[in-house]
Design a protein around this motif. Structure first.
Motif, short mmCIF file in Angstrom:
data_model
loop_
_atom_site.label_atom_id
_atom_site.label_comp_id
_atom_site.label_asym_id
_atom_site.label_seq_id
_atom_site.Cartn_x
_atom_site.Cartn_y
_atom_site.Cartn_z
N ILE A 1 -4.89 -4.86 0.55
CA ILE A 1 -4.41 -3.48 0.59
C ILE A 1 -5.54 -2.58 1.06
O ILE A 1 -6.69 -2.74 0.65
CB ILE A 1 -3.89 -3.03 -0.80
CG1 ILE A 1 -3.42 -1.57 -0.77
CG2 ILE A 1 -4.93 -3.24 -1.87
CD1 ILE A 1 -2.73 -1.14 -2.06
N ILE B 1 -0.08 -5.38 -6.45
CA ILE B 1 -0.54 -5.47 -5.07
C ILE B 1 -1.11 -6.86 -4.81
O ILE B 1 -1.60 -7.52 -5.73
CB ILE B 1 -1.62 -4.40 -4.76
CG1 ILE B 1 -2.84 -4.60 -5.67
CG2 ILE B 1 -1.05 -2.99 -4.90
CD1 ILE B 1 -4.04 -3.73 -5.33
N GLY C 1 0.77 -1.24 0.00
CA GLY C 1 0.00 0.00 0.00
C GLY C 1 0.79 1.28 0.00
O GLY C 1 0.65 2.12 -0.89
#
Length: 359
Positions: free
Chosen positions: A116, A111, A90
């Motif tokens: 996240i 990600i 993040g």
């Protein structure tokens, strides 16, 4: 231009950083974050303790990652790179996207799917990054971006990039400048372990230049469900509500061990329950809203205080600095989940007064 104005960490600490007259400085005037004395936490530790909170949430994208990203992106631009790439839980994605936008360089982010915080994802997206969710954890995403960066003309800006560590070490410089000396103990969260590596590097360089006389003990805290360094083995499926440190195989593992061993410190872990308690405590007593991972340093402080660690390891007054790595607005959902919902009342003065008295 007013030369006394803060100009970002590269210009402020240029003589300590690997830059030259040809380096195009990409900055959002990061750094210069507050160091706040905490009376309540100092009282909890005991006589002669001074606890300070280094609040990195006041950096431009809301986390300490900006310190390293300004240098990593500046150096990427210096070599003519057109694309930067990273894996992120993040905060790195937010910083990479923002500094990439500032530099006019394309940013690609991988990600872990569903792992996240929304505040961080929103930052990466609004800055125009290409964000891809990997059906795997952070460590798997990092392996992919490392392979891509080795085979294609993209600059990796995770903490494996040495310029990230160089930029992040400026946090140690600031603490020493603000205290006019080094602290006795330096506490911080540990995820990918680049930050504890960087701070230790910064302290050592400041002493070498004669800026400080002593070095602090470096103390890091992992989340109990994501504590590979504590258990001395990678964690295949790390679990914790503190998403920023949900990492099972830290890239800077060796650097963290060096910081711990050379300084005479330690690396321990704290439970999610301890993190949430500390998260609420620092908000309610010091007015600082931090993301859950940041509160690991406070949770660790309280854990060590219960064990009388600070009294055992140093005689006389002690100065303790806890790094709070990111702003609470990075993960607003967590705050809503951990505090009581607002009570609904009629729009009447009597109802308001009654509700106030009932609290």
């Amino acid at each position: 231009m007013n030369e006394s104005r803060w100009r970002g960490v590269i210009e402020e600490y240029r003589s300590f950083l690997p830059v030259n007259s040809h380096t195009p400085v990409v900055t959002l005037n990061e750094g210069n974050t507050l160091l706040l004395f905490s009376k309540k936490l100092s009282q909890k530790i005991g006589t002669n303790a001074e606890v300070y909170l280094k609040y990195e949430g006041t950096n431009p994208t809301g986390s300490f990652k900006d310190r390293g990203m300004t240098l990593a992106v500046s150096k990427a631009k210096e070599i003519g790179s057109k694309t930067i790439i990273c894996a992120s839980t993040g905060n790195t994605s937010a910083a990479a996207a923002a500094y990439g936008a500032r530099a006019g360089i394309k940013c690609v982010v991988l990600i872990p799917k569903g792992a996240i915080a929304m505040g961080k994802l929103a930052q990466a997206l609004i800055h125009g990054a290409t964000v891809l969710a990997v059906d795997g954890n952070f460590d798997e995403a990092l392996a992919v971006v490392r392979e891509i960066a080795q085979k294609y003309p993209m600059t990796l800006v995770n903490s494996l990039n040495p310029f990230r560590i160089e930029g992040q070490k400026t946090g140690a410089f600031e603490i020493c400048d603000q205290l006019e000396e080094a602290p006795d103990f330096h506490l911080m969260p540990v995820g990918n372990a680049g930050n504890i590596t960087a701070y230790w590097k910064g302290y050592k360089e400041y002493r070498k230049r004669g800026k400080i006389e002593s070095l602090p003990r470096m103390i890091g805290f992992q989340a109990a469900g994501a504590a590979p360094i504590v258990h001395d083995k990678p964690i295949e499926h790390p679990q914790t509500i503190a998403t920023a440190i949900r990492i099972g195989n830290p890239a800077s593992w060796k650097g963290a061990l060096a910081a711990r061993d050379e300084s005479g410190g330690l690396i321990d872990c704290v439970s999610d329950a301890e993190i949430i308690a500390a998260y609420r405590l620092v908000a309610e007593t010091d007015g600082l809203f931090v993301e859950p991972a940041s509160a690991a340093s406070i949770a660790g402080l309280l854990k060590l205080a219960r064990k009388k660690y600070f009294r055992k390891n140093l005689k006389g007054p002690v100065r303790i600095v806890c790094v709070l790595t990111g702003h609470g607005l990075k993960d607003p959902d967590r705050a809503i989940q951990t505090i009581p919902k607002p009570k609904v009342i009629p729009p009447k003065m009597e109802a308001v007064l009654k509700a106030i008295k009932s609290r």
